[in-house]
Structures are given as structure tokens and as C-alpha cells.
Write a protein that holds these residues in place. Structure first.
Motif, PDB file in Angstrom:
ATOM      1  N   HIS A 116      -1.689  -4.444   6.550  1.00 42.43           N
ATOM      2  CA  HIS A 116      -2.842  -3.854   5.878  1.00 42.43           C
ATOM      3  C   HIS A 116      -3.368  -2.615   6.600  1.00 42.43           C
ATOM      4  O   HIS A 116      -3.779  -1.645   5.962  1.00 42.43           O
ATOM      5  CB  HIS A 116      -3.966  -4.893   5.761  1.00 42.43           C
ATOM      6  N   CYS A 117      -3.361  -2.658   7.940  1.00 44.86           N
ATOM      7  CA  CYS A 117      -3.892  -1.514   8.689  1.00 44.86           C
ATOM      8  C   CYS A 117      -3.022  -0.278   8.511  1.00 44.86           C
ATOM      9  O   CYS A 117      -3.530   0.855   8.505  1.00 44.86           O
ATOM     10  CB  CYS A 117      -4.045  -1.862  10.161  1.00 44.86           C
ATOM     11  N   LEU A 118      -1.714  -0.471   8.341  1.00 48.27           N
ATOM     12  CA  LEU A 118      -0.807   0.655   8.094  1.00 48.27           C
ATOM     13  C   LEU A 118      -1.082   1.247   6.721  1.00 48.27           C
ATOM     14  O   LEU A 118      -1.156   2.473   6.552  1.00 48.27           O
ATOM     15  CB  LEU A 118       0.642   0.177   8.202  1.00 48.27           C
ATOM     16  N   ARG A 119      -1.225   0.368   5.728  1.00 48.88           N
ATOM     17  CA  ARG A 119      -1.520   0.836   4.373  1.00 48.88           C
ATOM     18  C   ARG A 119      -2.836   1.611   4.337  1.00 48.88           C
ATOM     19  O   ARG A 119      -2.938   2.665   3.713  1.00 48.88           O
ATOM     20  CB  ARG A 119      -1.587  -0.344   3.420  1.00 48.88           C
ATOM     21  N   GLU A 120      -3.849   1.087   5.049  1.00 45.35           N
ATOM     22  CA  GLU A 120      -5.155   1.735   5.056  1.00 45.35           C
ATOM     23  C   GLU A 120      -5.104   3.087   5.771  1.00 45.35           C
ATOM     24  O   GLU A 120      -5.719   4.067   5.308  1.00 45.35           O
ATOM     25  CB  GLU A 120      -6.186   0.834   5.722  1.00 45.35           C
ATOM     26  N   ALA A 121      -4.383   3.172   6.881  1.00 40.01           N
ATOM     27  CA  ALA A 121      -4.260   4.443   7.599  1.00 40.01           C
ATOM     28  C   ALA A 121      -3.598   5.497   6.707  1.00 40.01           C
ATOM     29  O   ALA A 121      -4.022   6.661   6.668  1.00 40.01           O
ATOM     30  CB  ALA A 121      -3.451   4.249   8.879  1.00 40.01           C
ATOM     31  N   ARG A 122      -2.581   5.089   5.990  1.00 40.23           N
ATOM     32  CA  ARG A 122      -1.903   6.015   5.074  1.00 40.23           C
ATOM     33  C   ARG A 122      -2.807   6.404   3.903  1.00 40.23           C
ATOM     34  O   ARG A 122      -2.797   7.551   3.453  1.00 40.23           O
ATOM     35  CB  ARG A 122      -0.606   5.380   4.571  1.00 40.23           C
ATOM     36  N   ARG A 123      -3.563   5.443   3.392  1.00 41.00           N
ATOM     37  CA  ARG A 123      -4.471   5.726   2.272  1.00 41.00           C
ATOM     38  C   ARG A 123      -5.501   6.785   2.666  1.00 41.00           C
ATOM     39  O   ARG A 123      -5.757   7.735   1.901  1.00 41.00           O
ATOM     40  CB  ARG A 123      -5.183   4.451   1.833  1.00 41.00           C
ATOM     41  N   LEU A 124      -6.092   6.633   3.836  1.00 45.94           N
ATOM     42  CA  LEU A 124      -7.105   7.580   4.284  1.00 45.94           C
ATOM     43  C   LEU A 124      -6.513   8.973   4.503  1.00 45.94           C
ATOM     44  O   LEU A 124      -7.176   9.982   4.267  1.00 45.94           O
ATOM     45  CB  LEU A 124      -7.769   7.072   5.564  1.00 45.94           C
ATOM     46  N   THR A 125      -5.270   9.015   4.955  1.00 46.04           N
ATOM     47  CA  THR A 125      -4.607  10.302   5.159  1.00 46.04           C
ATOM     48  C   THR A 125      -4.343  10.997   3.823  1.00 46.04           C
ATOM     49  O   THR A 125      -4.595  12.195   3.663  1.00 46.04           O
ATOM     50  CB  THR A 125      -3.283  10.105   5.920  1.00 46.04           C
ATOM     51  N   VAL A 126      -3.863  10.234   2.846  1.00 45.73           N
ATOM     52  CA  VAL A 126      -3.502  10.814   1.546  1.00 45.73           C
ATOM     53  C   VAL A 126      -4.721  11.150   0.702  1.00 45.73           C
ATOM     54  O   VAL A 126      -4.828  12.250   0.148  1.00 45.73           O
ATOM     55  CB  VAL A 126      -2.571   9.845   0.772  1.00 45.73           C
ATOM     56  N   LEU A 127      -5.659  10.217   0.605  1.00 47.82           N
ATOM     57  CA  LEU A 127      -6.776  10.386  -0.316  1.00 47.82           C
ATOM     58  C   LEU A 127      -8.006  11.044   0.304  1.00 47.82           C
ATOM     59  O   LEU A 127      -8.786  11.678  -0.393  1.00 47.82           O
ATOM     60  CB  LEU A 127      -7.181   9.026  -0.902  1.00 47.82           C
ATOM     61  N   LYS A 128      -8.190  10.871   1.618  1.00 42.00           N
ATOM     62  CA  LYS A 128      -9.381  11.407   2.285  1.00 42.00           C
ATOM     63  C   LYS A 128      -9.062  12.550   3.245  1.00 42.00           C
ATOM     64  O   LYS A 128      -9.956  13.094   3.888  1.00 42.00           O
ATOM     65  CB  LYS A 128     -10.108  10.297   3.051  1.00 42.00           C
ATOM     66  N   ASN A 129      -7.769  12.876   3.355  1.00 40.66           N
ATOM     67  CA  ASN A 129      -7.313  13.969   4.234  1.00 40.66           C
ATOM     68  C   ASN A 129      -7.730  13.747   5.687  1.00 40.66           C
ATOM     69  O   ASN A 129      -8.021  14.703   6.424  1.00 40.66           O
ATOM     70  CB  ASN A 129      -7.852  15.311   3.732  1.00 40.66           C
ATOM     71  N   LYS A 130      -7.750  12.482   6.120  1.00 42.41           N
ATOM     72  CA  LYS A 130      -8.094  12.166   7.502  1.00 42.41           C
ATOM     73  C   LYS A 130      -6.836  12.087   8.349  1.00 42.41           C
ATOM     74  O   LYS A 130      -5.757  11.767   7.843  1.00 42.41           O
ATOM     75  CB  LYS A 130      -8.850  10.835   7.567  1.00 42.41           C
ATOM     76  N   PRO A 131      -6.934  12.367   9.647  1.00 40.67           N
ATOM     77  CA  PRO A 131      -5.757  12.228  10.525  1.00 40.67           C
ATOM     78  C   PRO A 131      -5.254  10.790  10.518  1.00 40.67           C
ATOM     79  O   PRO A 131      -6.057   9.854  10.457  1.00 40.67           O
ATOM     80  CB  PRO A 131      -6.298  12.626  11.905  1.00 40.67           C
TER      81      PRO A 131
END
Length: 406
Positions: A116-131
Motif C-alpha cells: 500500500h505504501c508503494l501505491r500511495e507514494a506513486r499516487r502522490l507523485t502522479v496526481l499531486k506532483n510530489k517527490p
């Protein structure tokens, strides 16, 4: 030796299984079938309410349980299971300390579904443009849960390697057990008997929702312009209003919603399109496409941990322009399509056949049951986390319970 014969198995479900709605539901039904085949006596419990789409659990006892309530303590103390399976780490957070306190000798098993933490890290990068940040708050909870359990079932070898290299999780508390596919011979339509593009997925799952929006807005205009005869069909449970609004017949883009049989819709299609931009684990839709002889175009994340050293059953690309071109090429060229279909059959045979895992899983469980205390002592971090988690969570839960009585 059959380590599961006559063992009392408690499964604490995040939800009641819906195998026609999601790959997670199919995964849970596979585990239940495995335990039943090996003589286990199963109790399935969940805090969630059953829906009209919940699977009928034959020869399985059922129990509705309540959060932050001593009624669970009484229930599990009386049951005294030999094995407790937590469906995703959130259920372990809620009930793990109660199991550890009242059934200390039970083997505690976590089914991760995906990281889940991997999915969330990727989600924030794609949708929120976060590192990209794998050390997020979700990871602190999820990795702690993995350590507290005696074994975590992982569906992705990539994620096992990530847990070992990044979080230093010891290999002996993980076991690779992907979604497996049956060996039955299916009567599949030929290239000429198939038509159209398709996607299928549960739209409560954020990566599926995003993939279809991205497909409609970024990829389909490119594909449809070059191939105006093309038709795209979207299937899946729980479509949101946003997904329904993508239905546009004048562009040959059709949103259908839930289906009773994934085989019926996948096997009739020529190509499955899955531009998954974030997510984790392995993708049930892509496995089913391979099993049903349907080729696919997907992203790097979509294909992650699925094909090993084998060629994909279609194409892998993250470029919208290339995605559209490859989809058309795969759809129109029979020679390329047939070869891609065979690639999919090889991936299933060599990577996801049930026969590859059933015996090793039984042997693994036999060793765990026999040497449980030894393995727990090796995992001192887990012992430490259980001690502190039990103390803090126990009194928080009791406070909430008393508050609810007021």
C-alpha cells in the motif's frame, strides 16, 4: 505431512469477498479454497456489511465482528484459532493485538494484496506532483504490521526485494504467493472471432479509476483519430459518476459497468488496454487477459513483477503516442497478435500456475507451525513492536469502547 488438517483458521476480512468485483476478492477465495482443500476448518469474520455481490462461502462459518469491542476478545478466546489471517494490514492494526493477547500461540499471517505504501507514494507523485517518498506515514504503519506478523503473503517478487533492500524486512517472515490461475483448457475465440478494445476493473480502486480517465482523455483521442473504426468498452464494478460520464458513443467509447463473467467480456475482445499510472502488486485483469487469450498494452507499472524473463503478451509503454500506435498494431496484425497471445500463455504456465505454489506453501506452513517460537525469537523487531503496540492500542481501544458506552 498436512500442516493444515483440522486446524482452526480465522480469516479477518477487510470486506466480504466479491470475486466478480475485484482481483482481491478472487485472491481471498483462492486462499479459502486452499485451506479447505487441505482440511482446515475456516471461520470468516469481518466488520464490513455483506453486499448483494458478496460470495457465498460454502462450508465456511461466518461472524460479524465489531471494532473496539470486548465481544471480539470473547469470540476469539473461545475459538482459539491455530492460524489467523489478516486481510490487509489495516485489519491487523485493528485486531492483531487482541489476537496476540488472547491467542498467543496462533500463527499470525498477513495477506498484503499489494504494498500500500508503494501505491500511495506513486499516487502522490502522479496526481499531486510530489517527490517520490517511500518512507511515508502509510509505510510506517504497513511495515510495522509486517514485522508484527509471523508471515506476510506477497504477490509481487519486486515488492519482496523492495522490502528487503529498503526496509530491511527479513526474508523468513515473507512468502511469495501470487494470484494463481487454473490449468483447465478453455475454448477460446480466434483472432477473427474477436473484436474491439476493452478494460475491466473495480473503480473503488484508485489506479483503475485513474487509468480509465487517462485512457479517455490522453490515449483514446490519438488512437481514434488514426483508427476511427476502433471501439473501446469499459467494464467494472462500482463505476463513479466520473467514469459513467466518459461514455461517449460518437467516439466509440462505451462504459458498461459491472459484468457477471469476466471471461465473457475479456475473451471476446482482441486487445485489453491498461494504461496504469500508479499502483502496486500484480494486476488481475492482465492475468485474466493472458489466461483468456487476450493480448494487452499496458504501462511499466502495469506489467511490473508479472512477466519475469518472458516476453509480454503485447506491448509495454508509458508514452500516450506509442501506446496508441502499439494498440493499433497489435489489433490489426494477426501475426504479432498470435505471437503475443502465446507469450501470455507462457507467462501463466511458468509464473502463475497453482501447481507451482501449492506444495511449497504447505511445506512453508508446516515449518512455521513446527518452529513458530524459534522464528519469533529471530524476529526481535516484531516482538518489540507487538509489545509496544499491544500496550498503546489496547488502552486506546478501551478508551474508545468506554466513550461509545457514554
Amino acid at each position: 505431512m498436512n500442516a493444515l488438517k483440522n486446524k482452526r483458521i480465522l480469516i479477518i476480512g477487510f470486506v466480504w469477498p466479491e470475486p466478480k468485483s475485484s482481483a482481491a476478492g478472487s485472491r481471498m477465495m483462492q486462499l479459502i479454497a486452499f485451506f479447505k482443500e487441505n482440511g482446515g476448518k475456516i471461520m470468516f469474520a469481518s466488520t464490513a456489511s455483506e453486499s448483494e455481490f458478496s460470495e457465498e462461502l460454502y462450508e465456511v462459518d461466518r461472524k460479524q465482528i465489531t471494532l473496539n469491542c470486548t465481544s471480539f476478545d470473547e469470540f476469539v478466546s473461545e475459538l482459539q484459532p491455530d492460524l489467523v489471517l489478516f486481510d490487509r494490514f489495516m485489519t491487523e492494526e485493528q485486531f492483531g493485538w487482541r489476537v496476540a493477547e488472547h491467542c498467543p500461540n496462533a500463527l499470525r499471517m498477513l495477506d498484503s494484496e499489494d504494498l500500500h505504501c508503494l501505491r500511495e507514494a506513486r499516487r502522490l507523485t502522479v496526481l499531486k506532483n510530489k517527490p517520490f517518498n517511500l518512507n511515508n506515514d502509510l509505510a510506517k504503519r504497513e511495515i510495522a504490521s509486517i514485522y508484527r506478523c509471523d508471515v506476510t503473503l506477497m504477490v509481487s517478487e519486486f515488492e519482496i526485494e523492495l522490502l528487503q533492500s529498503h526496509f530491511k524486512v527479513p526474508s523468513f517472515i515473507m512468502f511469495y504467493l501470487p494470484i494463481w490461475m487454473g490449468n483447465e483448457t478453455l475454448n477460446l475465440p480466434s483472432f477473427e472471432e474477436r473484436s474491439d478494445f476493452m478494460f475491466i476493473g473495480n473503480f473503488l480502486h484508485a489506479p483503475n479509476h485513474d487509468a480509465v480517465v487517462y485512457l479517455k482523455e490522453k490515449i483514446w483521442p490519438l488512437l481514434f483519430t488514426k483508427f476511427p473504426e476502433a471501439k473501446m468498452h469499459i467494464y467494472g464494478a462500482y463505476p463513479t459518476q466520473k467514469i459513467k460520464s466518459l461514455h461517449e458513443p460518437k467516439l466509440n467509447f462505451y462504459v458498461h459497468g459491472r459484468v457477471d463473467s469476466s471471461f465473457e467480456v475479456i475473451s471476446k475482445a482482441r486487445v485489453l488496454l491498461a494504461p496504469i499510472r500508479f499502483g502496486a502488486g500484480i494486476k488481475g485483469k492482465l492475468l485474466e487477459a493472458m489466461q483468456f487469450g487476450t493480448t494487452s498494452v499496458t504501462s511499466e507499472i502495469g506489467a511490473e513483477a508479472m512477466n519475469g524473463n518472458f516476453l509480454w503478451n503485447g506491448f509495454i509503454t508509458d508514452s500516450p503516442e506509442d501506446f496508441a500506435e502499439k494498440a493499433i498494431e497489435l489489433y490489426q496484425d494477426k501475426i504479432i497478435w498470435v505471437k503475443a497471445q502465446q507469450n501470455g500463455f507462457e507467462i501463466i504456465k511458468n509464473g502463475f500456475s497453482k501447481d507451482l505454489f501449492k506444495d511449497s506453501f504447505k511445506e512453508f506452513l508446516t515449518d512455521k507451525f513446527k518452529n513458530l517460537e524459534k522464528y519469533r525469537n529471530k524476529n526481535f523487531t516484531g516482538l518489540l513492536l507487538i509489545h509496544h503496540f499491544l500496550q498503546s492500542t489496547k488502552y486506546m481501544a478501551k478508551w474508545i469502547e468506554e466513550k461509545n458506552k457514554a
